[in-house]
Design a protein around this motif. Sequence first.
Motif, PDB file in Angstrom:
ATOM      1  N   CYS A  87       1.973   2.186  -3.733  1.00 22.14           N
ATOM      2  CA  CYS A  87       1.022   2.459  -4.394  1.00 22.14           C
ATOM      3  C   CYS A  87       1.259   3.806  -4.111  1.00 22.14           C
ATOM      4  O   CYS A  87       0.913   4.282  -5.045  1.00 22.14           O
ATOM      5  CB  CYS A  87      -0.220   1.372  -4.167  1.00 22.14           C
ATOM      6  SG  CYS A  87       0.363  -0.534  -4.626  1.00 22.14           S
ATOM      7  N   THR A  88       1.204   4.196  -2.699  1.00 21.75           N
ATOM      8  CA  THR A  88       0.929   5.606  -2.795  1.00 21.75           C
ATOM      9  C   THR A  88       2.190   6.261  -3.532  1.00 21.75           C
ATOM     10  O   THR A  88       1.850   7.548  -3.801  1.00 21.75           O
ATOM     11  CB  THR A  88       0.151   5.991  -1.366  1.00 21.75           C
ATOM     12  OG1 THR A  88      -0.153   5.093  -0.818  1.00 21.75           O
ATOM     13  CG2 THR A  88       0.464   7.065  -0.422  1.00 21.75           C
ATOM     14  N   THR A 141      -2.319  -3.158  -9.649  1.00 28.77           N
ATOM     15  CA  THR A 141      -1.062  -3.099 -10.619  1.00 28.77           C
ATOM     16  C   THR A 141      -0.209  -3.330 -10.175  1.00 28.77           C
ATOM     17  O   THR A 141       0.766  -4.303 -10.907  1.00 28.77           O
ATOM     18  CB  THR A 141      -0.943  -1.556 -11.085  1.00 28.77           C
ATOM     19  OG1 THR A 141      -1.964  -1.108 -11.977  1.00 28.77           O
ATOM     20  CG2 THR A 141       0.681  -1.284 -11.635  1.00 28.77           C
ATOM     21  N   PHE A 142       0.284  -3.173  -8.678  1.00 29.25           N
ATOM     22  CA  PHE A 142       1.991  -4.114  -7.801  1.00 29.25           C
ATOM     23  C   PHE A 142       1.285  -5.164  -7.947  1.00 29.25           C
ATOM     24  O   PHE A 142       2.132  -5.427  -7.959  1.00 29.25           O
ATOM     25  CB  PHE A 142       1.314  -3.469  -6.376  1.00 29.25           C
ATOM     26  CG  PHE A 142       2.782  -3.642  -6.019  1.00 29.25           C
ATOM     27  CD1 PHE A 142       3.962  -3.375  -5.437  1.00 29.25           C
ATOM     28  CD2 PHE A 142       2.338  -4.740  -4.715  1.00 29.25           C
ATOM     29  CE1 PHE A 142       4.900  -3.898  -4.502  1.00 29.25           C
ATOM     30  CE2 PHE A 142       3.082  -5.241  -4.021  1.00 29.25           C
ATOM     31  CZ  PHE A 142       4.318  -4.748  -3.969  1.00 29.25           C
ATOM     32  N   GLU A 174      -3.277  -0.750  -5.815  1.00 27.13           N
ATOM     33  CA  GLU A 174      -2.733  -2.336  -6.038  1.00 27.13           C
ATOM     34  C   GLU A 174      -2.480  -2.741  -6.739  1.00 27.13           C
ATOM     35  O   GLU A 174      -1.824  -3.671  -6.414  1.00 27.13           O
ATOM     36  CB  GLU A 174      -3.179  -2.035  -4.144  1.00 27.13           C
ATOM     37  CG  GLU A 174      -3.212  -1.870  -3.287  1.00 27.13           C
ATOM     38  CD  GLU A 174      -3.603  -1.460  -1.582  1.00 27.13           C
ATOM     39  OE1 GLU A 174      -3.066  -3.428  -1.665  1.00 27.13           O
ATOM     40  OE2 GLU A 174      -4.323  -1.167  -1.351  1.00 27.13           O
ATOM     41  N   GLN A 188       1.710   6.623  -6.595  1.00 27.91           N
ATOM     42  CA  GLN A 188       0.357   6.456  -7.631  1.00 27.91           C
ATOM     43  C   GLN A 188       0.409   5.813  -8.311  1.00 27.91           C
ATOM     44  O   GLN A 188      -0.947   6.158  -8.916  1.00 27.91           O
ATOM     45  CB  GLN A 188       0.683   7.852  -7.672  1.00 27.91           C
ATOM     46  CG  GLN A 188       0.946   9.260  -7.230  1.00 27.91           C
ATOM     47  CD  GLN A 188       0.023  10.824  -7.268  1.00 27.91           C
ATOM     48  OE1 GLN A 188       0.643  11.115  -8.676  1.00 27.91           O
ATOM     49  NE2 GLN A 188       1.087  11.601  -6.573  1.00 27.91           N
ATOM     50  N   ILE A 189      -0.392   4.153  -8.056  1.00 25.94           N
ATOM     51  CA  ILE A 189      -0.703   3.426  -8.938  1.00 25.94           C
ATOM     52  C   ILE A 189      -1.962   2.498  -8.108  1.00 25.94           C
ATOM     53  O   ILE A 189      -1.998   2.709  -6.334  1.00 25.94           O
ATOM     54  CB  ILE A 189       0.064   2.761  -9.261  1.00 25.94           C
ATOM     55  CG1 ILE A 189       0.879   1.829  -8.117  1.00 25.94           C
ATOM     56  CG2 ILE A 189       1.456   3.227 -10.512  1.00 25.94           C
ATOM     57  CD1 ILE A 189       1.747   0.762  -8.952  1.00 25.94           C
ATOM     58  N   LYS A 195       0.863  -1.134  -0.127  1.00 24.18           N
ATOM     59  CA  LYS A 195      -0.467  -0.027  -0.176  1.00 24.18           C
ATOM     60  C   LYS A 195       0.815   1.073  -0.261  1.00 24.18           C
ATOM     61  O   LYS A 195       0.627   2.096  -0.525  1.00 24.18           O
ATOM     62  CB  LYS A 195      -0.767   0.117   1.262  1.00 24.18           C
ATOM     63  CG  LYS A 195      -1.887   1.366   1.307  1.00 24.18           C
ATOM     64  CD  LYS A 195      -2.951   0.846   2.470  1.00 24.18           C
ATOM     65  CE  LYS A 195      -4.135   0.144   2.261  1.00 24.18           C
ATOM     66  NZ  LYS A 195      -4.588   0.443   1.477  1.00 24.18           N
TER      67      LYS A 195
END
Length: 71
Positions: free
Chosen positions: A25-26, A34-35, A32, A29-30, A22
């Motif tokens: 991703c923050t 996508t990760f 979760e 700026q994508i 998380k």
Amino acid sequence: MTTRPEANSTTGATEEQWLTPKEICTRLQIPEQTFYQWRVKHIGPRAYRIGRHLRISRSDFNAWLSSRLET
């Protein structure tokens, strides 16, 4: 007053910091999702399973991010 030995103050500087998916991703700026897709495709930052939790070391994340730099 209690004083801390000098060894303790230097230990904190070399201790590895861990990030959650998380947090990654923050920062990027994508979403979760996508990760996790990157993990399946083996193109994301290296992650470690610690118990039930997935963690990414800050140094691995920074190295991965640097390798993605466009020139």
